[in-house]
Motif scaffolding. Sequence first.
Motif, PDB file in Angstrom:
ATOM      1  N   SER A 158      -6.108   6.264  -4.597  1.00  7.74           N
ATOM      2  CA  SER A 158      -4.963   5.039  -4.996  1.00  7.74           C
ATOM      3  C   SER A 158      -3.686   5.590  -5.238  1.00  7.74           C
ATOM      4  O   SER A 158      -2.922   4.870  -4.173  1.00  7.74           O
ATOM      5  CB  SER A 158      -5.625   4.268  -5.405  1.00  7.74           C
ATOM      6  OG  SER A 158      -5.472   4.199  -6.721  1.00  7.74           O
ATOM      7  N   ARG A 159      -3.530   6.263  -5.821  1.00  7.83           N
ATOM      8  CA  ARG A 159      -1.864   6.218  -6.539  1.00  7.83           C
ATOM      9  C   ARG A 159      -1.654   7.390  -5.163  1.00  7.83           C
ATOM     10  O   ARG A 159       0.000   7.168  -5.319  1.00  7.83           O
ATOM     11  CB  ARG A 159      -2.596   7.735  -7.658  1.00  7.83           C
ATOM     12  CG  ARG A 159      -2.364   7.350  -8.814  1.00  7.83           C
ATOM     13  CD  ARG A 159      -1.867   7.648 -10.350  1.00  7.83           C
ATOM     14  NE  ARG A 159      -2.541   7.272 -11.635  1.00  7.83           N
ATOM     15  CZ  ARG A 159      -3.626   7.588 -11.675  1.00  7.83           C
ATOM     16  NH1 ARG A 159      -4.099   8.383 -11.667  1.00  7.83           N
ATOM     17  NH2 ARG A 159      -3.711   6.657 -13.063  1.00  7.83           N
ATOM     18  N   TYR A 160      -2.386   7.693  -4.896  1.00  9.15           N
ATOM     19  CA  TYR A 160      -1.182   8.913  -3.970  1.00  9.15           C
ATOM     20  C   TYR A 160      -1.720   8.462  -2.715  1.00  9.15           C
ATOM     21  O   TYR A 160      -0.941   9.003  -1.277  1.00  9.15           O
ATOM     22  CB  TYR A 160      -2.039  10.740  -3.851  1.00  9.15           C
ATOM     23  CG  TYR A 160      -1.605  10.601  -5.012  1.00  9.15           C
ATOM     24  CD1 TYR A 160      -1.023  11.035  -6.127  1.00  9.15           C
ATOM     25  CD2 TYR A 160      -3.098  10.746  -6.216  1.00  9.15           C
ATOM     26  CE1 TYR A 160      -0.625  11.556  -6.946  1.00  9.15           C
ATOM     27  CE2 TYR A 160      -3.017  11.020  -7.550  1.00  9.15           C
ATOM     28  CZ  TYR A 160      -1.844  11.990  -8.096  1.00  9.15           C
ATOM     29  OH  TYR A 160      -1.645  11.694  -9.915  1.00  9.15           O
ATOM     30  N   GLU A 161      -2.037   7.173  -2.429  1.00  7.73           N
ATOM     31  CA  GLU A 161      -2.487   7.252  -0.703  1.00  7.73           C
ATOM     32  C   GLU A 161      -1.101   6.469  -0.124  1.00  7.73           C
ATOM     33  O   GLU A 161      -1.011   6.020   0.888  1.00  7.73           O
ATOM     34  CB  GLU A 161      -3.488   6.201  -0.662  1.00  7.73           C
ATOM     35  CG  GLU A 161      -3.694   5.153   0.885  1.00  7.73           C
ATOM     36  CD  GLU A 161      -5.255   5.020   0.646  1.00  7.73           C
ATOM     37  OE1 GLU A 161      -6.195   4.689   1.363  1.00  7.73           O
ATOM     38  OE2 GLU A 161      -5.931   4.297  -0.491  1.00  7.73           O
ATOM     39  N   SER A 162      -0.058   5.588  -0.879  1.00  4.40           N
ATOM     40  CA  SER A 162       0.236   4.878   0.447  1.00  4.40           C
ATOM     41  C   SER A 162       1.810   4.847   0.153  1.00  4.40           C
ATOM     42  O   SER A 162       3.119   4.257  -0.159  1.00  4.40           O
ATOM     43  CB  SER A 162       0.359   3.364  -0.045  1.00  4.40           C
ATOM     44  OG  SER A 162       0.877   3.357  -2.241  1.00  4.40           O
ATOM     45  N   ALA A 164       5.218   7.164   0.507  1.00  2.00           N
ATOM     46  CA  ALA A 164       6.382   6.940   1.554  1.00  2.00           C
ATOM     47  C   ALA A 164       6.813   8.445   1.991  1.00  2.00           C
ATOM     48  O   ALA A 164       6.672   8.518   1.124  1.00  2.00           O
ATOM     49  CB  ALA A 164       7.873   5.802   1.264  1.00  2.00           C
ATOM     50  N   ARG A 186       1.526  15.938  -2.163  1.00  2.00           N
ATOM     51  CA  ARG A 186       2.517  14.996  -2.374  1.00  2.00           C
ATOM     52  C   ARG A 186       3.502  15.076  -3.279  1.00  2.00           C
ATOM     53  O   ARG A 186       4.731  14.466  -3.033  1.00  2.00           O
ATOM     54  CB  ARG A 186       1.194  13.358  -3.602  1.00  2.00           C
ATOM     55  CG  ARG A 186       2.298  12.023  -3.362  1.00  2.00           C
ATOM     56  CD  ARG A 186       2.613  11.418  -2.597  1.00  2.00           C
ATOM     57  NE  ARG A 186       3.908  10.904  -2.866  1.00  2.00           N
ATOM     58  CZ  ARG A 186       5.060  10.436  -2.953  1.00  2.00           C
ATOM     59  NH1 ARG A 186       5.076  11.767  -2.695  1.00  2.00           N
ATOM     60  NH2 ARG A 186       5.344   9.767  -3.568  1.00  2.00           N
TER      61      ARG A 186
END
Length: 266
Positions: A158-162, A164, A186
């Motif tokens: 989840s840390r890398y999902e959103s 920008a 990322r």
Amino acid sequence: HSRDVTFIYRDPLENIPIESREGAIDALSRSLNVRSRQSKRSRFGFTTSEDALTWVVFTYLLRSGQLVAALQRIELIAEKKPTTAPVLLLWGVPIGTTTRGIELRSQLRTPCASLKEDPTSFSEPDVIIDLGEAGLVFIEVKYRSGNDQKLDSYLGWSRYESAAGMTWRFDEVKASGCYELARNWRLLKGLANDRPATLVNLGPAKLFSGAEGERLNRFINALSPDEHSQFKKVGWSDLLEVVLTTAPNWIIQYCESRFDAVTQAQ
């Protein structure tokens, strides 16, 4: 076969050639992931150590002035020679005293912190090579092990999902299980800005074939690289063929002790 036996040295430095020992313990003691420093130092003394192999090969290339030429010959960077000297970081530690190396270590901490990584276990790409305007290269090194495999239910994703500005298909990235590579991609994209960015998976041939190869291809296909970013598979055999063409005996012998045949590097 002696290569099937893991030898463990009480003094980790005895696992690498004398010519390669300068600075190794210091680098291990300053690796960006604070929590893993002690185990990293211990494992450095295993003959199966990925970190020891990484240290010997990449510090040799840097110190002998061949790092850029080697990257060119395995087609990681364009033929045109970069105008700035390369800066090498291993595990987030600048090798040699360079202002740019210190700056890059600091810059690496920023996205790690902003992604809410634990400050005692920040991501530390195995190898970072900064080539100035010619680009930024991250290398995820594998020797005896395959790429890590995390279930898509793993909370760390989840840390890398959103993030920008990322164009990857994250469900497919997760389905591949290639968590370390995703994290590196990322961070690489965040640090490179508009410069060319290359993420490399360096490993034995078996990493790129069979089920492991299919899993890696699934990850690569989900990345949506663009004109500024690319993913490259590099076999140890390809890199070592370049490294050892003009190498002194000590590094040839070391590499031959780690691989059945340097030119096959299986």
